[in-house]
Design an enzyme around this catalytic site. Structure first.
Site, PDB file in Angstrom:
ATOM      1  CG  ASP A 145      -5.272   5.747   2.879  1.00 18.05           C
ATOM      2  OD1 ASP A 145      -4.051   5.599   3.829  1.00 18.05           O
ATOM      3  OD2 ASP A 145      -5.484   5.808   1.918  1.00 18.05           O
TER       4      ASP A 145
ATOM      5  CG  ASP B 274      -2.216   1.250   1.173  1.00 19.30           C
ATOM      6  OD1 ASP B 274      -2.665   0.999  -0.073  1.00 19.30           O
ATOM      7  OD2 ASP B 274      -1.881   1.989   1.771  1.00 19.30           O
TER       8      ASP B 274
END
Lengths: 436, 328
Positions: free
Chosen positions: A303, A150
């Site tokens: 996130d 990520d």
């Protein structure tokens, strides 16, 4: 019984039920109405609140090691606690990346000193460079269940195919940041009429959609469970829903910001609103909100991306993408679910039950030392519990954050719903919004 | 959300400026043209005012004409040579602006490679007037204004009327064709805004890769057949390929770009005899414009450069003179 959570609505399969929860030695020992507590028992007031499994964040950038000026595992965990999270999954895009057992062990050790449980996502490739597989088996031996590069996806389809074939045998799941960086072409916001007018280079939704489509086909080929991170495009959601209907082992998350902000937020060129994937047009936001209520989306994940002020305080082109999430996510999810009308079951499914299952945190794991999260509020379960007041009105403020960073896009926003108390392994780490 | 006048305000772009606001600048600029013909080319309008000039990107004509304009208005000019300043040591835009602001300035003229940089500065120092001299791919408002000024001047001369008396009437239905790298051009965005605001009909011609995303939402017509569009144009504006912004990879090569979209001598011959040719500079002769075309009698390129000074005088005068000292 050392502790009683008193007077709340305990979330269960048949909706919230008024009950008290008795806790001892890290476990729930009894759930029932009007429990009698010993005189020395600690009482946690849950009047008017939901009592449910502690929230689980699938996607937190805790920045340690490497960027402790923006966040540490300790400060990120405190932010998580204030948000109602009993567990967070730390992303591996630190410096250096979490791509070896030694790096995983370092974060786990720091995590054990933190106020909430910290699970580790390992990198798929060495250094997250997308070239050579990282030693996933040695990380899996420490309890790592989720692997991701990520910050970016695995661009090379051959590398991702091998990673999925390899991870499948480990019982692990690959989580992907789905954006084809070549198509994204260095863009900084959603590509469309607004980017054309603002003169900012766009990241087309197609960059996300093509990568989602490719990854779904690789999941089909390899049988490896795939988790699509921070899904932001309506079309990408349609692809995931269709793949799930076909029986592919795919899950997806959305972020609070993609549910509550649209691309027009960047009109003033404020880098606080710069994020990857970018904020999308209203129609995408509406599709995600509909998918949230309709069950198309498995989880809300933050996130959470702290950045030191001096890195975020640049021109829109130069500033790094990302925004804070942990401390406001629950209220924003409640808002996206329809506010006061939201069902507690949907709220806890999206923020606790499903993410715990996706991260493999639904059962205690002696390899990582982490307890079980996202389970039922019932005798015998690990006491990872949140007392959440769904009617509490408050105002988000950049001055009132446990995070080291200040890059929240929600400063000044009216929110409804806030964690009143949090138990992690039976320990009170948050009570009436004060950190214990 | 239209802005009626730039008086006392920052000038960040032209998308929101009303027709009256544009005409106010053009008419004010007319009054400054006369200063140029004086023996002493100076008026005291901004005496005691301080204008900072901050160019993060290279520029010849914009910087020179802004600084000339400020001096003709008797303002003091603080000119920061970015290349030899603390910026090169890593100082942030916010800190640089704060430093300049601490010296006491009324306005800052800034060019920057990042779209939105002028907005950022306006946010950092709200008491200072910010004049955008070009921000990334976004806007270059004084270029748009001087292009409109130049075109009105040429049209008015031909019609035998005075520019200010004509208002915006000479633009009504005027067929403006903008050709070239629209995607990467801040001038195109400002020109489209100012010409449509004044009532012109704007058409764009570019290779598909050099059209901006979402151009369908612009108040323009995109034409595929450049040669046909040229025969109908009252004015054609050329834009260079912005190779520093990577547009070299958007077309197969310069020769092919010239073949498909350059204003060659042959294409120039397709224009109506009354049509004008404009180019904001810098020109790459032989690529988007043939050298002979650039020097043709119907080319307004040199006038555009010359008009940069009165138009920027007008912008400085209007933005600063409307600003009370106490506001600082």
């Amino acid at each position: 019984m050392r502790l009683v959570v008193r007077g709340g609505e305990v979330v269960g399969p048949d909706g919230p039920v008024r009950a008290d929860v008795g806790v001892e030695d890290g476990r729930i020992v009894v759930v029932g109405p009007d429990l009698e507590a010993p005189g020395d028992a600690r009482i946690v007031d849950a009047t008017g609140c939901w009592v449910g499994p502690g929230l689980v964040d699938l996607h937190a950038h805790l920045r340690e090691p490497g960027h402790e000026e923006a966040e540490t595992i300790e400060s990120g965990a405190r932010a998580a606690a204030r948000g109602g999270y009993s567990a967070v999954v730390a992303m591996p895009n630190t410096e250096p990346a979490l791509d070896t057992a030694a790096m995983v062990a370092f974060v786990q050790a720091r995590g054990r000193e933190a106020c909430v449980e910290v699970a580790v996502a390992g990198a798929v490739t060495q250094g997250r460079r997308g070239e050579l597989l990282a030693p996933m088996a040695e990380m899996a031996a420490l309890g790592v269940r989720l692997f991701t590069d990520d910050g970016r996806g695995v661009e090379d389809p051959l590398v991702l195919r091998r990673a999925m074939e390899y991870a499948r045998g480990l019982g692990a799941r690959i989580a992907e940041h789905c954006e084809d960086e070549r198509l994204a072409a260095g863009g900084v916001m959603h590509e469309g009429a607004l980017s054309g007018r603002l003169g900012l280079v766009g990241r087309p939704a197609l960059a996300e959609e093509l990568m989602v489509a490719r990854d779904l086909e690789l999941a089909r080929l390899t049988g490896c469970p795939l988790h699509v991170m921070h899904l932001s495009s309506a079309r990408a959601l349609t692809l995931v829903v269709a793949a799930r209907a076909e029986g592919l082992p795919v899950t997806c998350e959305v972020t609070p910001h993609h549910l509550t902000l649209d691309e027009t937020a960047v009109e003033g060129y404020d880098p606080l609103f710069k994020v990857h994937p970018p904020l999308r047009p209203r129609a995408d936001v509406e599709a995600l909100v509909a998918g949230l209520a309709g069950g198309a989306i498995d989880a809300v994940a933050t996130d959470h991306a702290p950045h030191a002020p001096e890195t975020k305080d640049r021109t829109f082109d130069e500033a790094p993408p990302g925004m804070l999430g942990l401390e406001h996510a629950a209220a924003l999810t409640l808002e996206a679910l329809g506010g006061a009308a939201a069902s507690a079951a949907a709220f806890f499914a999206l923020l606790s039950r499903h993410p715990a299952r996706i991260a493999g945190l639904d059962v205690a794991d002696p390899r990582s030392g982490l307890g079980a999260h996202g389970g039922r509020v019932a005798a015998g379960e690990d006491a990872n519990l949140v007392v959440f007041d769904p009617r509490r009105r408050w105002r988000a403020s950049r001055e009132d954050l446990a995070s080291r960073a200040r890059n929240t896009p929600y400063h000044g926003r009216e929110l409804t719903g806030r964690a009143r108390a949090l138990l992690v392994a039976g320990r009170v780490v948050l009570d009436a919004e004060e950190l214990a | 959300m239209s802005v009626a006048s730039i008086r006392g305000r920052s000038l960040l772009g032209l998308a929101d400026l009303s027709r009256e606001g544009v005409l106010e600048v053009l008419d004010t600029a007319e009054t400054f043209v006369e200063v140029h013909s004086r023996e002493v080319k100076k008026v005291p309008a901004l005496r005691g005012r301080v204008v900072a000039s901050l160019f993060y990107e290279e520029s010849t004509r914009t910087r020179l004409s802004f600084e000339t304009a400020a001096k003709r208005l008797s303002a003091d000019v603080l000119s920061l040579a970015v290349a030899s300043s603390s910026v090169k040591k890593g100082e942030s835009l916010r800190d640089t602006i704060a430093t300049i602001d601490a010296l006491g300035i009324d306005a800052v003229v800034m060019r920057h490679a990042a779209s939105g940089a002028a907005e950022a500065v306006a946010r950092y120092v709200p008491h200072v007037r910010v004049i955008n001299a070009g921000d990334g791919l976004h806007q270059h408002p004084t270029q748009g204004l001087l292009d409109a000024f130049t075109l009105r001047q040429a049209l008015a001369e031909r019609a035998g009327v005075s520019g200010p008396d004509s208002g915006a009437s000479l633009f009504a239905g005027l067929n403006v064709l903008i050709v070239g790298d629209i995607r990467h051009s801040r001038v195109a965005r400002s020109d489209v805004a100012v010409y449509t605001t004044l009532g012109a009909r704007v058409r764009l011609a570019a290779p598909g890769t050099l059209l901006p995303p979402g151009v369908a939402s612009w108040p323009v017509e995109v034409v595929d057949d450049l040669d046909a569009a040229l025969t109908e144009a009252d004015v054609v504006c050329l834009l260079r390929l912005q190779r520093e912004r990577g547009s070299g990879t958007f077309v197969p090569g310069l020769a092919e770009f010239t073949r498909t979209h350059g204003l060659t001598v042959e294409r120039h011959a397709r224009l109506r005899p009354t049509a004008f040719v404009m180019h904001p500079g810098p020109m790459i002769r032989g690529v988007e414009i043939d050298s002979a075309v650039a020097d043709a009698p119907n080319a307004l390129v040199e006038r555009q450069v010359a008009n940069g000074v009165p138009v920027r005088m007008a912008v400085l005068y209007l933005t600063i003179a409307g600003l009370g000292r106490e506001a600082g």
